[in-house]
Design a protein around this motif. Structure first.
Motif, PDB file in Angstrom:
ATOM      1  N   ALA A  84      61.953-103.281  39.719  1.00 31.32           N
ATOM      2  CA  ALA A  84      63.107-102.457  39.371  1.00 31.32           C
ATOM      3  C   ALA A  84      64.197-103.372  38.830  1.00 31.32           C
ATOM      4  O   ALA A  84      64.231-104.561  39.126  1.00 31.32           O
ATOM      5  N   THR A  85      65.084-102.764  38.055  1.00 34.46           N
ATOM      6  CA  THR A  85      66.151-103.564  37.447  1.00 34.46           C
ATOM      7  C   THR A  85      67.277-103.862  38.424  1.00 34.46           C
ATOM      8  O   THR A  85      67.973-104.850  38.283  1.00 34.46           O
ATOM      9  N   ALA A  90      65.377 -99.473  42.749  1.00 35.10           N
ATOM     10  CA  ALA A  90      64.323 -99.831  43.703  1.00 35.10           C
ATOM     11  C   ALA A  90      64.322 -98.876  44.890  1.00 35.10           C
ATOM     12  O   ALA A  90      63.257 -98.491  45.382  1.00 35.10           O
ATOM     13  N   GLN A  91      65.496 -98.498  45.356  1.00 31.36           N
ATOM     14  CA  GLN A  91      65.579 -97.571  46.478  1.00 31.36           C
ATOM     15  C   GLN A  91      65.002 -96.204  46.091  1.00 31.36           C
ATOM     16  O   GLN A  91      64.272 -95.591  46.865  1.00 31.36           O
ATOM     17  N   ALA A  92      65.280 -95.739  44.880  1.00 27.50           N
ATOM     18  CA  ALA A  92      64.719 -94.469  44.409  1.00 27.50           C
ATOM     19  C   ALA A  92      63.198 -94.572  44.259  1.00 27.50           C
ATOM     20  O   ALA A  92      62.466 -93.649  44.638  1.00 27.50           O
ATOM     21  N   GLU A  93      62.722 -95.706  43.757  1.00 27.31           N
ATOM     22  CA  GLU A  93      61.276 -95.914  43.626  1.00 27.31           C
ATOM     23  C   GLU A  93      60.598 -95.933  44.993  1.00 27.31           C
ATOM     24  O   GLU A  93      59.527 -95.344  45.184  1.00 27.31           O
ATOM     25  N   LEU A  94      61.235 -96.606  45.962  1.00 33.55           N
ATOM     26  CA  LEU A  94      60.705 -96.641  47.327  1.00 33.55           C
ATOM     27  C   LEU A  94      60.626 -95.238  47.903  1.00 33.55           C
ATOM     28  O   LEU A  94      59.604 -94.840  48.469  1.00 33.55           O
ATOM     29  N   GLU A  95      61.681 -94.469  47.759  1.00 38.54           N
ATOM     30  CA  GLU A  95      61.709 -93.116  48.305  1.00 38.54           C
ATOM     31  C   GLU A  95      60.640 -92.233  47.652  1.00 38.54           C
ATOM     32  O   GLU A  95      59.940 -91.487  48.340  1.00 38.54           O
ATOM     33  N   ASN A  96      60.471 -92.343  46.344  1.00 39.63           N
ATOM     34  CA  ASN A  96      59.441 -91.560  45.653  1.00 39.63           C
ATOM     35  C   ASN A  96      58.042 -91.943  46.120  1.00 39.63           C
ATOM     36  O   ASN A  96      57.190 -91.071  46.346  1.00 39.63           O
ATOM     37  N   THR A  97      57.789 -93.226  46.259  1.00 36.36           N
ATOM     38  CA  THR A  97      56.470 -93.679  46.706  1.00 36.36           C
ATOM     39  C   THR A  97      56.191 -93.203  48.119  1.00 36.36           C
ATOM     40  O   THR A  97      55.083 -92.740  48.424  1.00 36.36           O
ATOM     41  N   TYR A 123      66.380-112.056  46.687  1.00 39.12           N
ATOM     42  CA  TYR A 123      65.815-110.709  46.751  1.00 39.12           C
ATOM     43  C   TYR A 123      66.782-109.772  47.465  1.00 39.12           C
ATOM     44  O   TYR A 123      67.650-110.207  48.198  1.00 39.12           O
ATOM     45  N   SER A 124      66.597-108.476  47.215  1.00 41.96           N
ATOM     46  CA  SER A 124      67.335-107.451  47.944  1.00 41.96           C
ATOM     47  C   SER A 124      66.334-106.654  48.759  1.00 41.96           C
ATOM     48  O   SER A 124      65.242-106.343  48.283  1.00 41.96           O
ATOM     49  N   LYS A 125      66.721-106.337  49.970  1.00 41.11           N
ATOM     50  CA  LYS A 125      65.887-105.512  50.840  1.00 41.11           C
ATOM     51  C   LYS A 125      66.453-104.099  50.796  1.00 41.11           C
ATOM     52  O   LYS A 125      67.582-103.868  51.204  1.00 41.11           O
ATOM     53  N   VAL A 126      65.662-103.170  50.265  1.00 39.82           N
ATOM     54  CA  VAL A 126      66.084-101.776  50.185  1.00 39.82           C
ATOM     55  C   VAL A 126      65.357-101.015  51.288  1.00 39.82           C
ATOM     56  O   VAL A 126      64.184-101.248  51.560  1.00 39.82           O
ATOM     57  N   THR A 127      66.086-100.100  51.945  1.00 42.88           N
ATOM     58  CA  THR A 127      65.544 -99.394  53.098  1.00 42.88           C
ATOM     59  C   THR A 127      65.866 -97.918  52.984  1.00 42.88           C
ATOM     60  O   THR A 127      66.942 -97.532  52.551  1.00 42.88           O
ATOM     61  N   VAL A 128      64.912 -97.101  53.414  1.00 42.19           N
ATOM     62  CA  VAL A 128      65.111 -95.657  53.486  1.00 42.19           C
ATOM     63  C   VAL A 128      64.716 -95.216  54.901  1.00 42.19           C
ATOM     64  O   VAL A 128      63.726 -95.688  55.454  1.00 42.19           O
ATOM     65  N   ILE A 177      61.779 -97.561  56.470  1.00 40.14           N
ATOM     66  CA  ILE A 177      60.766 -98.202  55.626  1.00 40.14           C
ATOM     67  C   ILE A 177      61.506 -99.044  54.595  1.00 40.14           C
ATOM     68  O   ILE A 177      62.395 -98.548  53.901  1.00 40.14           O
ATOM     69  N   SER A 178      61.130-100.319  54.504  1.00 43.72           N
ATOM     70  CA  SER A 178      61.822-101.252  53.605  1.00 43.72           C
ATOM     71  C   SER A 178      60.862-101.819  52.577  1.00 43.72           C
ATOM     72  O   SER A 178      59.657-101.912  52.807  1.00 43.72           O
ATOM     73  N   ALA A 179      61.433-102.215  51.465  1.00 51.33           N
ATOM     74  CA  ALA A 179      60.711-102.928  50.410  1.00 51.33           C
ATOM     75  C   ALA A 179      61.683-103.933  49.812  1.00 51.33           C
ATOM     76  O   ALA A 179      62.879-103.914  50.112  1.00 51.33           O
ATOM     77  N   TYR A 180      61.165-104.793  48.958  1.00 47.41           N
ATOM     78  CA  TYR A 180      61.995-105.841  48.373  1.00 47.41           C
ATOM     79  C   TYR A 180      61.989-105.729  46.853  1.00 47.41           C
ATOM     80  O   TYR A 180      61.019-105.287  46.251  1.00 47.41           O
TER      81      TYR A 180
END
Length: 186
Positions: A84-85, A90-97, A123-128, A177-180
């Motif tokens: 993601a840019t 990235a947070q929206a992509e994580l939520e969709n996945t 890196y950034s850690k995005v969490t939902v 749930i987190s991703a980077y």
């Protein structure tokens, strides 16, 4: 001027010779010995450095292979982060996945809340945070799907609340749930 007695001359001569011996020892022999010891230490250091250099040259192919293996491992790990840019995308992509995986495994997401993004190095850690409804079989399938997904997802916080509704216990799991995602430089 008075002539010195034999005894006094002998004492002066012994004192003079002693002074010369002491001066020669402290100003010539001792500095020479110290410089020789420093040279020996320097030679020992250079000999050890030369041995390590020769060993490194002999193992050059091994080190190249290890570096190549590390580069491949790093590339494989970087392939697991979200593409993601920025952190919001990235947070929206994580939520969709997560929603797609939940739908595949029959788990209903009753609530989804994006949490604050945290920086971890470059890196950034995005969490939902999600609340899910479903049976234990569906939930375990969903968690397994998260763990084997090609992208790296991490379940940071997992709690299960139980509610009694008409002689049945309803479980309501909640998890983070987190991703980077890699931050852009500059």
């Amino acid at each position: 001027m008075r002539k010195l007695a034999k005894r006094d001359r002998r004492i002066l001569m012994i004192g003079g010779v002693s002074a010369v011996v002491i001066l020669v020892f402290f100003y010539i022999l001792l500095p020479f010995y110290e410089s020789m010891a420093e040279i020996d230490q320097e030679l020992a250091r250079k000999e050890e450095l030369l041995k390590r250099s020769v060993a490194a040259i002999r193992n050059q192919n091994l080190y190249r292979q290890q570096l190549l293996d590390l580069d491949n491992s790093f590339a494989a790990l970087e392939a697991q982060i979200l593409e993601a840019t920025n952190a919001t995308v990235a947070q929206a992509e994580l939520e969709n996945t997560v929603r797609q995986l939940a739908e595949e495994y029959g788990v209903d997401i009753s609530r989804s809340t994006p949490l604050q993004t945290r920086s971890v190095g470059k890196y950034s850690k995005v969490t939902v945070q999600i609340n899910v409804d479903g049976g234990l079989g569906e939930l375990s399938g969903f968690l397994h799907a998260l763990s084997v997904h090609p992208k790296f997802f991490e379940v940071d916080n997992f709690t299960i609340n139980g509610f009694r509704i008409r002689d049945r216990i309803r479980l309501q799991p909640r998890m983070h749930i987190s991703a980077y995602v890699q931050l852009e430089e500059g």
